[in-house]
Motif scaffolding. Structure first.
Motif, PDB file in Angstrom:
ATOM      1  N   LYS A 132     116.263 -22.537  29.840  1.00  0.00           N
ATOM      2  CA  LYS A 132     116.983 -21.584  28.991  1.00  0.00           C
ATOM      3  C   LYS A 132     116.708 -20.176  29.457  1.00  0.00           C
ATOM      4  O   LYS A 132     115.552 -19.804  29.657  1.00  0.00           O
ATOM      5  CB  LYS A 132     116.500 -21.706  27.535  1.00  0.00           C
ATOM      6  N   ALA A 188     125.522 -16.140  31.379  1.00  0.00           N
ATOM      7  CA  ALA A 188     125.968 -14.744  31.345  1.00  0.00           C
ATOM      8  C   ALA A 188     124.968 -13.817  32.038  1.00  0.00           C
ATOM      9  O   ALA A 188     125.348 -12.860  32.705  1.00  0.00           O
ATOM     10  CB  ALA A 188     126.182 -14.309  29.901  1.00  0.00           C
ATOM     11  N   HIS A 285     128.315 -18.640  21.299  1.00  0.00           N
ATOM     12  CA  HIS A 285     127.566 -17.529  21.897  1.00  0.00           C
ATOM     13  C   HIS A 285     128.290 -16.197  21.751  1.00  0.00           C
ATOM     14  O   HIS A 285     127.671 -15.152  21.920  1.00  0.00           O
ATOM     15  CB  HIS A 285     127.227 -17.827  23.365  1.00  0.00           C
TER      16      HIS A 285
HETATM   17  C1  PEP Z   1     124.276 -20.927  26.712  1.00  0.00           C
HETATM   18  O1  PEP Z   1     125.429 -21.379  26.879  1.00  0.00           O
HETATM   19  O2  PEP Z   1     123.328 -21.600  26.289  1.00  0.00           O
HETATM   20  C2  PEP Z   1     124.021 -19.527  26.996  1.00  0.00           C
HETATM   21  C3  PEP Z   1     122.779 -19.084  27.127  1.00  0.00           C
HETATM   22  O3  PEP Z   1     125.109 -18.772  27.045  1.00  0.00           O
HETATM   23  P1  PEP Z   1     125.249 -17.330  27.744  1.00  0.00           P
HETATM   24  O4  PEP Z   1     124.873 -17.519  29.157  1.00  0.00           O
HETATM   25  O5  PEP Z   1     126.702 -17.030  27.519  1.00  0.00           O
HETATM   26  O6  PEP Z   1     124.314 -16.410  26.993  1.00  0.00           O
END
Ligand code: PEP
Ligand code: MN
Length: 361
Positions: A132, A188, A285
């Motif tokens: 993450k 992102a 998100h």
């Molecule tokens: C996600 O999809 O878990 C995520 C972190 O999205 P983003 O990269 O758009 O923040």
């Protein structure tokens, strides 16, 4: 540079053009036949003298692309691209495809229960996020790699669904692929990290490319072109590139503090107009609140998104990551209603500049 052959141009005429570009200039070509033949030149086409191409028999016109994202551009590829995941799930064209599952793998129990819930609601591709990328180092950043990948494989096994997972660390790519992850997501925060994008151009595994929250349309599509083009730093075409790119919109930073990011519905038809790539949107998100997810999903689909990715968690109140924006069983109703909206608008088409494209079924 794009070369449009005249209607009825012969195979020999097409080959002669390709031969001139490849032998005289050492560049590569990609040919698309849909009605007429279109030849896209890969590499630095500024070395080509237009006249030496237009004089050849069968050539209708030569167009120089000013957009810096040629491979992702609809000027290069008129028809919608369709990306196939795991040999069976199609994204793009007239398809409406749902990606869903927990924001993060937290434990085996939470992941399998969330995965089964996501499957029951009708998602086509399961989120199985091992790593993450979080803003604060004190937030939950995922389990240890091997443990997380084992659970991702168990989620896939339990549901029979293909999986999507975000790659943050280049060193994890082989492990992801060996563990059977079907789609690599570029988040992102990594959306312009060129070493990651270049590495993904060397494989053909489908990639979901998020819209960086500080990027404009040009920057986003240029990031897609990094994955697609297979061009090295000297402008040489050293690989075929990865054509299996799926875009995912999630909004940008705005001054509004009550939504997580500012999502502009107009970006959806605009991106479809500029690019042939499949386009998803992420209401979890962007809105950052489950109370917004249902209506945002409908808005994105009505605007022309070809799919949605959202967070589905078995117990959002206990989630270690993004529980506030995760939906549960109601995802089933959302998916069904979104499908009705999608078929109601079937046939309206998307502006593509010179014409309106009605997606192929
Ligand atoms: C996600 O999809 O878990 C995520 C972190 O999205 P983003 O990269 O758009 O923040
Ligand atoms: Mn999340």
């Amino acid at each position: 540079m794009i070369i449009h052959m005249a209607p009825g141009a012969s195979i020999e005429q097409v080959e002669r053009v390709i031969n001139r570009i490849t032998s005289d200039y050492g560049l590569r070509c990609e040919t698309i036949v849909s009605g007429t033949t279109v030849i896209g030149v890969k590499g630095i086409a500024s070395v080509i003298d237009d006249g030496r191409i237009t004089e050849l028999p069968g050539v209708d016109r030569v167009i120089r692309i000013t957009e810096k994202y040629k491979d992702a551009s609809r000027n290069f590829h008129k028809d919608d691209s369709i990306v196939t995941i795991g040999g069976r799930v199609n994204v793009g064209g007239g398809n409406l495809t749902f990606f869903g599952g927990p924001c993060a793998i937290e434990s085996e129990k939470q992941s399998i229960e969330s995965a089964m819930m996501a499957k029951e609601t009708g998602v086509d591709v399961l989120r199985a996020f091992v790593d993450k990328s979080r803003t604060s180092p004190y937030d939950y950043r995922g389990l240890e790699l091997q443990k997380g990948l084992e659970i991702a494989a168990a989620m896939k096994q339990a549901t029979g669904l293909p999986t999507v997972s975000e790659l943050i660390d280049l060193r994890h790519l082989d492990a992801f692929l060996n563990a059977g992850i079907d789609v690599i997501q570029v988040g992102a925060r990594s959306a312009q990290y060129s070493p990651l994008l270049e590495e993904l151009s060397r494989i053909d595994t489908p990639v979901v490319l998020k819209h960086g929250f500080g990027n404009d349309l040009n920057e986003w599509l240029c990031a897609a072109a990094y994955i697609m083009s297979g061009i090295d730093r000297e402008g040489r075409v050293t690989g075929s590139g990865n054509r299996n790119v799926i875009l995912c919109y999630r909004g940008i930073k705005s001054f509004e503090s009550e939504t997580r990011f500012g999502a502009d519905a107009g970006m959806i038809p605009l991106v479809r107009m500029r690019s042939h790539l499949p386009l998803l949107a992420d209401p979890s998100h962007s809105g950052g609140d489950r109370k917004l997810v249902e209506r945002m999903t409908y808005a994105f689909v009505a605007a022309g998104a070809q799919g949605v990715e959202f967070d589905i968690h078995n117990n959002p109140a206990e989630a270690l990551c993004d529980g506030k924006q995760a939906v549960q069983h109601e995802a089933g109703r959302i998916i069904q209603t979104a499908r009705k909206i999608h078929s109601m608008l079937d046939g309206i088409g998307i502006e593509t500049g010179s014409s309106v494209a009605v997606a192929a079924k």
